[in-house]
Design a protein around this motif. Structure first.
Motif, mmCIF file in Angstrom:
data_model
loop_
_atom_site.group_PDB
_atom_site.id
_atom_site.type_symbol
_atom_site.label_atom_id
_atom_site.label_comp_id
_atom_site.label_asym_id
_atom_site.label_seq_id
_atom_site.Cartn_x
_atom_site.Cartn_y
_atom_site.Cartn_z
ATOM 1 N N TYR A 149 0.866 -1.183 0.000
ATOM 2 C CA TYR A 149 0.000 0.000 0.000
ATOM 3 C C TYR A 149 0.899 1.228 0.000
ATOM 4 C CZ TYR A 149 -3.473 -3.409 1.418
ATOM 5 O OH TYR A 149 -4.295 -4.517 1.469
ATOM 6 N N VAL A 150 0.660 2.140 -0.925
ATOM 7 C CA VAL A 150 1.471 3.357 -1.054
ATOM 8 C C VAL A 150 0.577 4.577 -0.955
ATOM 9 C CG1 VAL A 150 3.240 4.523 -2.405
ATOM 10 C CG2 VAL A 150 2.860 2.080 -2.742
ATOM 11 N N GLU A 151 0.995 5.528 -0.131
ATOM 12 C CA GLU A 151 0.241 6.780 -0.031
ATOM 13 C C GLU A 151 1.154 7.954 -0.329
ATOM 14 O OE1 GLU A 151 -1.822 7.355 3.661
ATOM 15 O OE2 GLU A 151 -2.226 9.478 3.243
ATOM 16 N N PRO A 152 0.783 8.792 -1.300
ATOM 17 C CA PRO A 152 1.620 9.965 -1.582
ATOM 18 C C PRO A 152 1.511 10.985 -0.457
ATOM 19 C CG PRO A 152 -0.285 9.851 -3.078
ATOM 20 C CD PRO A 152 -0.369 8.662 -2.188
ATOM 21 N N LEU A 153 2.676 11.490 -0.016
ATOM 22 C CA LEU A 153 2.705 12.501 1.045
ATOM 23 C C LEU A 153 3.028 13.871 0.479
ATOM 24 C CD1 LEU A 153 4.691 10.451 3.737
ATOM 25 C CD2 LEU A 153 2.206 10.743 3.545
ATOM 26 N N SER A 154 3.889 13.881 -0.551
ATOM 27 C CA SER A 154 4.199 15.113 -1.270
ATOM 28 C C SER A 154 4.602 14.693 -2.673
ATOM 29 C CB SER A 154 5.347 15.859 -0.582
ATOM 30 O OG SER A 154 6.555 15.143 -0.745
ATOM 31 N N ALA A 155 5.177 15.635 -3.448
ATOM 32 C CA ALA A 155 5.520 15.315 -4.833
ATOM 33 C C ALA A 155 6.501 14.155 -4.921
ATOM 34 C CB ALA A 155 6.103 16.546 -5.519
ATOM 35 N N SER A 156 7.399 14.043 -3.948
ATOM 36 C CA SER A 156 8.431 13.024 -4.050
ATOM 37 C C SER A 156 8.527 12.103 -2.840
ATOM 38 C CB SER A 156 9.799 13.684 -4.282
ATOM 39 O OG SER A 156 10.085 14.555 -3.208
ATOM 40 N N SER A 157 7.652 12.275 -1.859
ATOM 41 C CA SER A 157 7.724 11.392 -0.687
ATOM 42 C C SER A 157 6.447 10.567 -0.550
ATOM 43 C CB SER A 157 7.976 12.208 0.585
ATOM 44 O OG SER A 157 6.893 13.051 0.851
ATOM 45 N N PHE A 158 6.633 9.323 -0.106
ATOM 46 C CA PHE A 158 5.528 8.375 -0.051
ATOM 47 C C PHE A 158 5.611 7.536 1.208
ATOM 48 C CE2 PHE A 158 6.594 9.384 -4.366
ATOM 49 C CZ PHE A 158 5.375 9.547 -5.002
ATOM 50 N N GLU A 159 4.467 7.194 1.745
ATOM 51 C CA GLU A 159 4.386 6.274 2.875
ATOM 52 C C GLU A 159 4.092 4.889 2.317
ATOM 53 O OE1 GLU A 159 4.941 6.809 6.073
ATOM 54 O OE2 GLU A 159 4.456 4.751 6.674
ATOM 55 N N ILE A 160 4.941 3.910 2.644
ATOM 56 C CA ILE A 160 4.735 2.562 2.130
ATOM 57 C C ILE A 160 4.512 1.587 3.277
ATOM 58 C CG2 ILE A 160 6.017 2.922 -0.003
ATOM 59 C CD1 ILE A 160 8.402 1.523 1.333
ATOM 60 N N SER A 161 3.779 0.509 2.999
ATOM 61 C CA SER A 161 3.379 -0.419 4.052
ATOM 62 C C SER A 161 4.394 -1.522 4.306
ATOM 63 C CB SER A 161 2.031 -1.052 3.690
ATOM 64 O OG SER A 161 2.144 -1.782 2.479
ATOM 65 N N CYS A 162 5.406 -1.634 3.429
ATOM 66 C CA CYS A 162 6.351 -2.746 3.579
ATOM 67 C C CYS A 162 7.620 -2.313 4.302
ATOM 68 C CB CYS A 162 6.699 -3.328 2.202
ATOM 69 S SG CYS A 162 7.703 -2.225 1.184
ATOM 70 N N CYS A 163 8.465 -3.298 4.614
ATOM 71 C CA CYS A 163 9.733 -3.009 5.270
ATOM 72 C C CYS A 163 10.778 -2.619 4.232
ATOM 73 C CB CYS A 163 10.221 -4.221 6.073
ATOM 74 S SG CYS A 163 10.586 -5.643 5.013
ATOM 75 N N SER A 164 11.899 -2.129 4.729
ATOM 76 C CA SER A 164 12.963 -1.653 3.842
ATOM 77 C C SER A 164 13.465 -2.746 2.914
ATOM 78 C CB SER A 164 14.125 -1.111 4.678
ATOM 79 O OG SER A 164 15.190 -0.720 3.841
ATOM 80 N N ASN A 165 13.625 -3.951 3.467
ATOM 81 C CA ASN A 165 14.138 -5.055 2.647
ATOM 82 C C ASN A 165 13.193 -5.383 1.483
ATOM 83 O OD1 ASN A 165 16.160 -7.261 2.302
ATOM 84 N ND2 ASN A 165 14.304 -8.502 2.527
ATOM 85 N N ASP A 166 11.899 -5.457 1.770
ATOM 86 C CA ASP A 166 10.929 -5.749 0.706
ATOM 87 C C ASP A 166 10.887 -4.620 -0.319
ATOM 88 O OD1 ASP A 166 10.328 -8.111 1.873
ATOM 89 O OD2 ASP A 166 8.246 -7.640 2.383
ATOM 90 N N TRP A 167 11.015 -3.406 0.152
ATOM 91 C CA TRP A 167 11.017 -2.286 -0.786
ATOM 92 C C TRP A 167 12.166 -2.421 -1.784
ATOM 93 C CZ3 TRP A 167 8.240 1.045 -3.157
ATOM 94 C CH2 TRP A 167 8.821 2.126 -3.812
ATOM 95 N N HIS A 168 13.337 -2.708 -1.274
ATOM 96 C CA HIS A 168 14.504 -2.801 -2.156
ATOM 97 C C HIS A 168 14.501 -4.061 -3.008
ATOM 98 C CE1 HIS A 168 16.590 0.770 -0.783
ATOM 99 N NE2 HIS A 168 16.232 0.464 0.453
ATOM 100 N N MET A 169 14.081 -5.175 -2.434
ATOM 101 C CA MET A 169 14.183 -6.457 -3.140
ATOM 102 C C MET A 169 12.998 -6.733 -4.062
ATOM 103 S SD MET A 169 17.076 -7.484 -2.211
ATOM 104 C CE MET A 169 17.075 -9.173 -2.826
ATOM 105 N N ILE A 170 11.817 -6.269 -3.684
ATOM 106 C CA ILE A 170 10.611 -6.600 -4.448
ATOM 107 C C ILE A 170 10.046 -5.398 -5.202
ATOM 108 C CG2 ILE A 170 8.206 -7.400 -4.277
ATOM 109 C CD1 ILE A 170 9.170 -8.903 -1.669
ATOM 110 N N TRP A 171 9.851 -4.303 -4.472
ATOM 111 C CA TRP A 171 9.036 -3.232 -5.065
ATOM 112 C C TRP A 171 9.819 -2.251 -5.917
ATOM 113 C CZ3 TRP A 171 4.276 -4.556 -5.380
ATOM 114 C CH2 TRP A 171 3.736 -5.425 -4.410
ATOM 115 N N LYS A 172 11.075 -2.002 -5.619
ATOM 116 C CA LYS A 172 11.853 -1.137 -6.526
ATOM 117 C C LYS A 172 11.997 -1.774 -7.902
ATOM 118 C CE LYS A 172 15.390 1.341 -4.995
ATOM 119 N NZ LYS A 172 16.614 1.696 -4.207
#
Length: 270
Positions: free
Chosen positions: A40-63
């Motif tokens: 789940y991703v929520e935009p906070l500003s033009a370039s910042s976002f709140e994401i529901s996953c952990c750092s590892n999942d962000w780098h390994m899966i979602w990027k």
DNA sequence: CTCCAGGGTTTGC
DNA sequence: GCAAACCATGGA
């Protein structure tokens, strides 16, 4: 956790660009699913976002999923001498080519033939609800896309209930070929675009357009530019019948997606 | 009601 | 080789 993305990243345009059939807006958040992972991703500003996953999942899966290793702002500039394409790229700025599961893309785009996008979404949702695994998240209970094993157990009548119609034998042929390993095996990742295309087209119901969608949306083959009815209309009206995507080389598929998004939102112009 | 949808396969020439 | 017929179903 909060992340920063400096390149193109527009969640609404991504979800409305016709490449993923199960992403959904839920209040201010956008939900994405791949394999058994949900984000789940929520935009906070033009370039910042709140994401529901952990750092590892962000780098390994979602990027990788959002193809964030590539600079789309630079790619858009390549269309500056191409009036239609630059208008399309401008309107579609923020779109990214998602790297999705190849099996799901094969089934989803076999289903897509002669169906509207809402109808495709409905069939995919029914398949997941009937044959996928339930996933409990903080916000909802949803289902993963069915595995080939799970789908192989479905009867014709059950598949018909998912609105698959005459595509049922196509779905079954794809399922059989994946289970036997004749298509979509990991080893295909290293093959050329041409060989990958040939492999995909051995499946009944997979022609040039569907195969190119699978290549673009799951194998990261961004030289692939699927030509559907809308893209055909663009080529006829704005390019005198000459394919305008080939000249963009490895960015052809990205340009195609800008063109598709643009025409989907300006249907009266063609 | 009719028309059409992110096409592909089969058939006929 | 190419063009036309045909395909199930749901949303508009």
């Amino acid at each position: 956790m909060e992340i920063t993305i400096y390149d193109d990243f527009d969640l609404r345009k991504i979800s409305e660009s016709g490449q993923c059939f199960r992403c959904k807006q839920i209040d201010k958040k956008y939900r994405f699913i791949t394999l058994n992972h949900v984000l789940y991703v929520e935009p906070l500003s033009a370039s910042s976002f709140e994401i529901s996953c952990c750092s590892n999942d962000w780098h390994m899966i979602w990027k990788p999923y959002f193809n964030l290793s590539r600079n789309y702002a630079d790619i858009r500039k390549l269309a500056q001498n191409d009036p239609f394409m630059s208008a399309a790229a401008d309107a579609g700025s923020g779109i990214r080519i998602l790297k999705q599961d190849s099996w799901e893309m094969m089934i989803a785009f076999i289903i897509s033939q002669r169906k509207s996008i809402p109808a495709i979404k409905k069939s995919v949702k029914l398949l997941a609800a009937n044959y996928g695994e339930i996933i409990h998240t903080k916000y909802e209970d949803i289902y993963s896309f069915p595995t080939p094993e799970a789908l192989s157990k479905a009867t014709d009548n059950e598949l018909a209930q998912c609105g698959l119609g005459y595509r049922i034998p196509y779905i079954k042929d794809a399922t059989t070929k994946v289970l036997t390993g004749s298509v979509l095996a990991d080893s295909w990742n290293s093959y050329t675009d041409e060989d990958l295309l040939s492999m995909l087209k051995t499946v009944k119901g997979v022609g040039d357009k569907v195969a190119n969608c699978i290549m673009l949306f799951s194998y990261g083959r961004t030289a692939s530019a699927p030509i559907d009815t809308w893209i055909k209309k663009i080529i006829a009206k704005y390019y005198d019948g000459q394919n305008p995507f080939l000249k963009y080389g490895n960015n052809a598929g990205i340009m195609q997606q800008y063109a598709f998004y643009y025409i989907l939102h300006h249907k009266t112009e063609v």
